[in-house]
Structures are given as C-alpha cells and as structure tokens.
Scaffold this motif. Structure first.
Motif, PDB file in Angstrom:
ATOM      1  N   ALA A  70       0.830  -1.206   0.000  1.00  0.00           N
ATOM      2  CA  ALA A  70       0.000   0.000   0.000  1.00  0.00           C
ATOM      3  C   ALA A  70       0.864   1.254   0.000  1.00  0.00           C
ATOM      4  CB  ALA A  70      -0.929  -0.003   1.214  1.00  0.00           C
ATOM      5  N   ARG A  71       1.925   1.271   0.825  1.00  0.00           N
ATOM      6  CA  ARG A  71       2.816   2.438   0.858  1.00  0.00           C
ATOM      7  C   ARG A  71       3.486   2.651  -0.495  1.00  0.00           C
ATOM      8  NH1 ARG A  71       3.997   0.640   6.181  1.00  0.00           N
ATOM      9  NH2 ARG A  71       5.767  -0.570   5.410  1.00  0.00           N
ATOM     10  N   VAL A 113      -6.704   4.974  -7.991  1.00  0.00           N
ATOM     11  CA  VAL A 113      -7.099   3.878  -7.111  1.00  0.00           C
ATOM     12  C   VAL A 113      -5.937   2.894  -6.987  1.00  0.00           C
ATOM     13  CG1 VAL A 113      -8.694   1.945  -6.855  1.00  0.00           C
ATOM     14  CG2 VAL A 113      -9.522   4.127  -7.743  1.00  0.00           C
ATOM     15  N   PRO A 114      -5.559   2.520  -5.750  1.00  0.00           N
ATOM     16  CA  PRO A 114      -4.464   1.553  -5.575  1.00  0.00           C
ATOM     17  C   PRO A 114      -4.941   0.132  -5.903  1.00  0.00           C
ATOM     18  CG  PRO A 114      -5.327   2.202  -3.446  1.00  0.00           C
ATOM     19  CD  PRO A 114      -6.042   3.027  -4.479  1.00  0.00           C
ATOM     20  N   GLU A 115      -5.051  -0.183  -7.171  1.00  0.00           N
ATOM     21  CA  GLU A 115      -5.660  -1.433  -7.633  1.00  0.00           C
ATOM     22  C   GLU A 115      -4.898  -2.682  -7.181  1.00  0.00           C
ATOM     23  OE1 GLU A 115      -6.211  -1.179 -11.842  1.00  0.00           O
ATOM     24  OE2 GLU A 115      -7.263   0.740 -11.669  1.00  0.00           O
ATOM     25  N   ARG A 116      -3.585  -2.652  -7.265  1.00  0.00           N
ATOM     26  CA  ARG A 116      -2.827  -3.845  -6.864  1.00  0.00           C
ATOM     27  C   ARG A 116      -3.037  -4.164  -5.398  1.00  0.00           C
ATOM     28  NH1 ARG A 116       2.866  -2.072  -9.178  1.00  0.00           N
ATOM     29  NH2 ARG A 116       2.269  -0.506  -7.674  1.00  0.00           N
ATOM     30  N   THR A 117      -3.052  -3.141  -4.555  1.00  0.00           N
ATOM     31  CA  THR A 117      -3.263  -3.358  -3.128  1.00  0.00           C
ATOM     32  C   THR A 117      -4.648  -3.927  -2.879  1.00  0.00           C
ATOM     33  OG1 THR A 117      -1.762  -1.559  -2.580  1.00  0.00           O
ATOM     34  CG2 THR A 117      -3.312  -2.234  -0.877  1.00  0.00           C
ATOM     35  N   LEU A 118      -5.671  -3.338  -3.518  1.00  0.00           N
ATOM     36  CA  LEU A 118      -7.035  -3.836  -3.332  1.00  0.00           C
ATOM     37  C   LEU A 118      -7.160  -5.283  -3.805  1.00  0.00           C
ATOM     38  CD1 LEU A 118      -9.096  -0.705  -4.406  1.00  0.00           C
ATOM     39  CD2 LEU A 118      -8.711  -1.569  -2.099  1.00  0.00           C
ATOM     40  N   ASN A 119      -6.579  -5.603  -4.957  1.00  0.00           N
ATOM     41  CA  ASN A 119      -6.627  -6.984  -5.457  1.00  0.00           C
ATOM     42  C   ASN A 119      -5.916  -7.944  -4.520  1.00  0.00           C
ATOM     43  OD1 ASN A 119      -8.100  -6.267  -7.724  1.00  0.00           O
ATOM     44  ND2 ASN A 119      -6.291  -6.005  -9.007  1.00  0.00           N
ATOM     45  N   SER A 120      -4.767  -7.524  -4.033  1.00  0.00           N
ATOM     46  CA  SER A 120      -4.006  -8.365  -3.117  1.00  0.00           C
ATOM     47  C   SER A 120      -4.770  -8.594  -1.820  1.00  0.00           C
ATOM     48  CB  SER A 120      -2.650  -7.731  -2.828  1.00  0.00           C
ATOM     49  OG  SER A 120      -1.940  -8.515  -1.908  1.00  0.00           O
TER      50      SER A 120
END
Length: 126
Positions: A29-30, A107-114
């Motif tokens: 996320a960071r 939107v932080p898509e990779r973080t949300l998917n993870s």
C-alpha cells in the motif's frame, strides 16, 4: 491429547502468517500510494505547463488584436496564427494533465486486489 500441540503450532503459524501478510500488504500500500503521488505530480506539471502556455497564447492573441486594430497587415495575421497554435497546445497540455488526475487512475488497484485475494485465502483456510 496428541493433537493439542499440533493445533497450537498451527494457530501460532496462522497468527505469524497473518502478521506477515499484514506487513506485506502495508508495504504494498505504501509503495502504491507513492506511485500515485508521483502520478498526481506529473498531472499537476501538465496542468501548470498548459496554463502557462495558455497565458502566452493570451498575450500573443492580445498583441495580434492590437496590431490588427492599429495596422491591418500580414504581421498581425502571423501573430494571430502563433496565438492560435499556442492556444491549441495549451488545451492539449491541460487535457493530458487532467487525464492523469482522474479518480480511476489514482485507485491503488494492486493493493485492493491483493487484499481481496488474501481475504479469500483466509476464508478458504478457515
């Protein structure tokens, strides 16, 4: 009673893995927020450069108007052409900058998917 140590070890391992997963999610996320901040900076640079070009275009268009009103000749048309070209460039620059700032791009898509994948994995394990 022989299962008790295995259950305790399993719970300890599960807690340890969950803590590690939470740390990894926080790092991701960071990192992604840092990327999005950089994207906002690039968008803002595009907007500011577009606004500066628009200001230059306004100055040239005003100069062309003055020249045209005072002496209708070819130099005024040349100044007008330059002003129009700068105005078009300003529009393109501002448009490109605002595209970078759209909410869907931030939107932080990779973080949300993870996080979704992790939640599903934990549900499946339970």
């Amino acid at each position: 009673m022989t299962n008790s140590p295995n259950i305790i070890d399993t719970v300890k391992s599960l807690v340890s893995d969950a803590a590690l997963l939470a740390q990894q999610e926080a790092r991701l996320a960071r990192a992604e927020v840092g990327e999005k901040i950089e994207q906002v900076q690039i968008g803002m640079i595009g907007i500011v450069s577009g606004l500066l070009l628009a200001f230059c275009a306004l100055l040239i268009l005003l100069q062309a108007l003055v020249v045209a009103l005072s002496n209708i000749m070819a130099p005024s048309l040349a100044a007008l052409l330059v002003g129009v070209v700068l105005a078009v460039l300003a529009y393109i620059s501002v448009k490109a900058g605002t595209e970078q700032l759209k909410a869907k791009n931030l939107v932080p898509e990779r973080t949300l998917n993870s996080m979704r994948d992790s939640a599903e994995t934990i549900k499946d394990a339970a």
